[in-house]
Design a protein around this motif. Structure first.
Motif, PDB file in Angstrom:
ATOM      1  N   GLU A 248      31.246  26.351 -23.167  1.00  0.00           N
ATOM      2  CA  GLU A 248      32.357  25.691 -23.838  1.00  0.00           C
ATOM      3  C   GLU A 248      33.269  25.108 -22.764  1.00  0.00           C
ATOM      4  O   GLU A 248      33.444  25.697 -21.688  1.00  0.00           O
ATOM      5  CB  GLU A 248      33.152  26.660 -24.724  1.00  0.00           C
ATOM      6  CG  GLU A 248      32.423  27.103 -25.984  1.00  0.00           C
ATOM      7  CD  GLU A 248      32.197  25.984 -26.973  1.00  0.00           C
ATOM      8  OE1 GLU A 248      33.079  25.099 -27.092  1.00  0.00           O
ATOM      9  OE2 GLU A 248      31.137  25.972 -27.639  1.00  0.00           O
TER      10      GLU A 248
ATOM     11  N   PHE B 176      37.142  23.732 -21.962  1.00  0.00           N
ATOM     12  CA  PHE B 176      38.510  23.854 -22.450  1.00  0.00           C
ATOM     13  C   PHE B 176      39.474  23.094 -21.551  1.00  0.00           C
ATOM     14  O   PHE B 176      39.131  22.700 -20.432  1.00  0.00           O
ATOM     15  CB  PHE B 176      38.930  25.324 -22.506  1.00  0.00           C
ATOM     16  CG  PHE B 176      38.083  26.175 -23.402  1.00  0.00           C
ATOM     17  CD1 PHE B 176      38.373  26.295 -24.752  1.00  0.00           C
ATOM     18  CD2 PHE B 176      36.986  26.869 -22.902  1.00  0.00           C
ATOM     19  CE1 PHE B 176      37.594  27.081 -25.583  1.00  0.00           C
ATOM     20  CE2 PHE B 176      36.209  27.658 -23.720  1.00  0.00           C
ATOM     21  CZ  PHE B 176      36.513  27.756 -25.071  1.00  0.00           C
TER      22      PHE B 176
ATOM     23  N   LYS C 115      44.038  26.450 -19.966  1.00  0.00           N
ATOM     24  CA  LYS C 115      43.654  27.460 -20.947  1.00  0.00           C
ATOM     25  C   LYS C 115      43.521  28.820 -20.260  1.00  0.00           C
ATOM     26  O   LYS C 115      42.929  28.927 -19.182  1.00  0.00           O
ATOM     27  CB  LYS C 115      42.315  27.092 -21.579  1.00  0.00           C
ATOM     28  CG  LYS C 115      42.063  27.724 -22.937  1.00  0.00           C
ATOM     29  CD  LYS C 115      42.685  26.883 -24.033  1.00  0.00           C
ATOM     30  CE  LYS C 115      42.178  27.311 -25.404  1.00  0.00           C
ATOM     31  NZ  LYS C 115      42.683  26.459 -26.485  1.00  0.00           N
TER      32      LYS C 115
ATOM     33  N   THR D 129      41.917  33.560 -23.919  1.00  0.00           N
ATOM     34  CA  THR D 129      41.743  32.628 -25.033  1.00  0.00           C
ATOM     35  C   THR D 129      40.334  32.055 -25.044  1.00  0.00           C
ATOM     36  O   THR D 129      39.691  31.961 -26.092  1.00  0.00           O
ATOM     37  CB  THR D 129      42.766  31.483 -24.939  1.00  0.00           C
ATOM     38  OG1 THR D 129      44.067  32.043 -24.754  1.00  0.00           O
ATOM     39  CG2 THR D 129      42.756  30.638 -26.198  1.00  0.00           C
ATOM     40  N   THR D 130      39.854  31.669 -23.874  1.00  0.00           N
ATOM     41  CA  THR D 130      38.511  31.090 -23.783  1.00  0.00           C
ATOM     42  C   THR D 130      37.453  32.107 -24.170  1.00  0.00           C
ATOM     43  O   THR D 130      36.425  31.758 -24.760  1.00  0.00           O
ATOM     44  CB  THR D 130      38.215  30.582 -22.364  1.00  0.00           C
ATOM     45  OG1 THR D 130      38.293  31.682 -21.445  1.00  0.00           O
ATOM     46  CG2 THR D 130      39.211  29.525 -21.945  1.00  0.00           C
TER      47      THR D 130
ATOM     48  N   VAL E 109      37.336  34.677 -26.452  1.00  0.00           N
ATOM     49  CA  VAL E 109      37.076  34.802 -27.877  1.00  0.00           C
ATOM     50  C   VAL E 109      36.672  33.471 -28.490  1.00  0.00           C
ATOM     51  O   VAL E 109      35.760  33.400 -29.317  1.00  0.00           O
ATOM     52  CB  VAL E 109      38.302  35.387 -28.603  1.00  0.00           C
ATOM     53  CG1 VAL E 109      38.093  35.368 -30.109  1.00  0.00           C
ATOM     54  CG2 VAL E 109      38.566  36.800 -28.121  1.00  0.00           C
ATOM     55  N   ALA E 110      37.334  32.383 -28.082  1.00  0.00           N
ATOM     56  CA  ALA E 110      37.014  31.069 -28.636  1.00  0.00           C
ATOM     57  C   ALA E 110      35.559  30.698 -28.362  1.00  0.00           C
ATOM     58  O   ALA E 110      34.866  30.169 -29.233  1.00  0.00           O
ATOM     59  CB  ALA E 110      37.949  30.014 -28.054  1.00  0.00           C
ATOM     60  N   ALA E 111      35.089  30.987 -27.143  1.00  0.00           N
ATOM     61  CA  ALA E 111      33.711  30.652 -26.787  1.00  0.00           C
ATOM     62  C   ALA E 111      32.712  31.481 -27.594  1.00  0.00           C
ATOM     63  O   ALA E 111      31.757  30.947 -28.152  1.00  0.00           O
ATOM     64  CB  ALA E 111      33.487  30.866 -25.292  1.00  0.00           C
TER      65      ALA E 111
ATOM     66  N   GLU F  74      33.136  33.055 -30.444  1.00  0.00           N
ATOM     67  CA  GLU F  74      33.178  32.700 -31.857  1.00  0.00           C
ATOM     68  C   GLU F  74      32.443  31.386 -32.112  1.00  0.00           C
ATOM     69  O   GLU F  74      31.762  31.215 -33.122  1.00  0.00           O
ATOM     70  CB  GLU F  74      34.631  32.590 -32.327  1.00  0.00           C
ATOM     71  CG  GLU F  74      35.359  33.924 -32.405  1.00  0.00           C
ATOM     72  CD  GLU F  74      34.696  34.881 -33.374  1.00  0.00           C
ATOM     73  OE1 GLU F  74      34.471  34.510 -34.545  1.00  0.00           O
ATOM     74  OE2 GLU F  74      34.370  36.008 -32.954  1.00  0.00           O
ATOM     75  N   SER F  75      32.568  30.446 -31.182  1.00  0.00           N
ATOM     76  CA  SER F  75      31.873  29.169 -31.311  1.00  0.00           C
ATOM     77  C   SER F  75      30.364  29.368 -31.261  1.00  0.00           C
ATOM     78  O   SER F  75      29.626  28.809 -32.067  1.00  0.00           O
ATOM     79  CB  SER F  75      32.318  28.211 -30.205  1.00  0.00           C
ATOM     80  OG  SER F  75      31.541  27.027 -30.209  1.00  0.00           O
TER      81      SER F  75
ATOM     82  N   LYS G 238      37.033  42.400 -32.700  1.00  0.00           N
ATOM     83  CA  LYS G 238      35.889  41.597 -33.148  1.00  0.00           C
ATOM     84  C   LYS G 238      34.601  42.416 -33.228  1.00  0.00           C
ATOM     85  O   LYS G 238      33.528  41.871 -33.484  1.00  0.00           O
ATOM     86  CB  LYS G 238      35.681  40.417 -32.183  1.00  0.00           C
ATOM     87  CG  LYS G 238      36.871  39.471 -32.072  1.00  0.00           C
ATOM     88  CD  LYS G 238      37.084  38.707 -33.362  1.00  0.00           C
ATOM     89  CE  LYS G 238      38.224  37.700 -33.220  1.00  0.00           C
ATOM     90  NZ  LYS G 238      38.438  36.941 -34.473  1.00  0.00           N
TER      91      LYS G 238
END
Length: 370
Positions: free
Chosen positions: A71, A73, A77, A81-82, A84-86, A88-89, A119
């Motif tokens: 991912e 960003f 960033k 943050t990266t 969990v965002a990664a 989840e993506s 999570k």
């Protein structure tokens, strides 16, 4: 998304049961520019390029270094943050049955671990032992809490402790202790050479690695502090990991963490071998395209290496070097003008690489070209 899906599917095909070990790390890719936009921005640079804009790249592989996903960003960033965002993506795009996140000390914060736990992700993260409460540190130095064992084919000692309901696994290896001692002595040797020379003594203690070994009196004189050296030596050879995995043995957890070098090597391949950075594009769509092309190339190289390593161990750099040296010469007949390709020398390693893919190369005769 198509690129990510194809590479993940290829990795998944080799491991049809599940992908349960996710090696994850974040790095920064800098630009030769100070222009800021919706993607490029200033932030903490892992290349120490604080005067240029950057983007943040999150990369995940399995334990063999085969790509899971990436991912991109904005440059400012934060890693938490990266993270969990990664994940989840990737979970929305791919079928990832379970996640065991493996990360280095940079990820060791209570906020990160609580986020992973919320999570329902498992994690093995390097612990900052020197940041733990003093009472727990005293317990870590108590030899009675350790037992002899074999850690990654090396004799060592391992102890298990409870910290805020999580498992803290601490190991000791003599080889690691000698390395820690050697690195500290190198710093001290440099300090001894510099102390006493003219100049601002504050220049000696701007680096934290140096500052922890010196003291300064009321006259601003700098001296090496033997007590600090002795205190630092207590940590020689010790390494800890924090985990929320309840069932695995300490040895198994340490072995799984040891695979983190794979993701670190993956970044080296991308940054240096594939020259992913510096980035000379400025439009977001071209930046994304540049990263996607590098990622596809990285994926091909990793799968190439994986297939070759089934029969022999060879690095990506060695594979590229061997294949680049597979050459042939073109000869033209003076009278007929017919062209012939004559193969050059062929190393044993190159021959093994060809064999891994069932490829044959004529070495005995020239080949007539149309």
């Amino acid at each position: 998304s198509d690129v990510k899906q194809m590479t993940f599917t290829k990795t998944k095909a080799l491991f049809p049961d599940k992908i349960d070990l996710l090696l994850f790390d974040v790095t920064t890719l800098y630009f030769e520019s100070v222009e800021v936009d919706e993607l490029r921005n200033f932030g903490y640079s892992k290349d120490h390029r604080f005067n240029t804009t950057q983007v943040v790249l999150a990369l995940a592989t399995n334990q063999d270094g085969l790509p899971i996903g990436y991912e991109l960003f904005e440059g400012n960033k934060a890693e938490v943050t990266t993270l969990v965002a990664a994940i989840e993506s990737w979970k929305s795009l791919f079928t990832i049955d379970s996640v065991c996140f493996v990360g280095d000390r940079a990820m060791f914060t209570n906020k990160n671990m609580e986020l992973l736990e919320s999570k329902n992700y498992h994690y093995i993260i390097a612990a900052k032992l020197r940041k733990l409460p003093g009472s727990l540190q005293d317990t870590l130095f108590d030899e009675s809490h350790y037992r002899p064992t074999v850690l990654n084919d090396e004799f060592g000692w391992v102890g298990e402790f409870d910290y805020q309901g999580r498992r803290l696994i601490v190991s000791y290896k003599s080889k690691r202790a000698m390395k820690d001692q050697h690195e500290r002595q190198q710093v001290i040797n440099k300090l001894q050479k510099r102390i006493g020379k003219k100049g601002n003594p504050n220049n000696l203690i701007t680096n934290q690695g140096v500052k922890k070994f010196v003291t300064r009196d009321e006259n601003a004189s700098i001296a090496i502090d033997e007590n600090k050296i002795e205190a630092d030596g207590q940590w020689d050879g010790l390494h800890g990991v924090m985990t929320n995995i309840k069932d695995d043995s300490p040895q198994s957890l340490i072995a799984r963490y040891a695979r983190l070098w794979v993701i670190e090597e993956s970044f080296r391949v991308n940054k240096h071998t594939l020259r992913m950075r510096p980035i000379f594009h400025w439009k977001p769509e071209r930046i994304h395209a540049h990263i996607a092309i590098c990622y596809m190339t990285f994926s091909v190289l990793r799968h190439l290496q994986y297939r070759i390593n089934l029969t022999q161990k060879i690095s990506i750099d060695e594979i590229l070097d061997e294949l680049l040296n597979v050459q042939a010469s073109i000869y033209i007949h003076k009278e007929t003008k017919d062209r012939y390709r004559v193969p050059g020398s062929f190393s044993n390693n190159a021959r093994k690489i060809y064999k891994a893919f069932d490829l044959e190369r004529s070495l005995d005769a020239a080949v007539h070209l149309p």
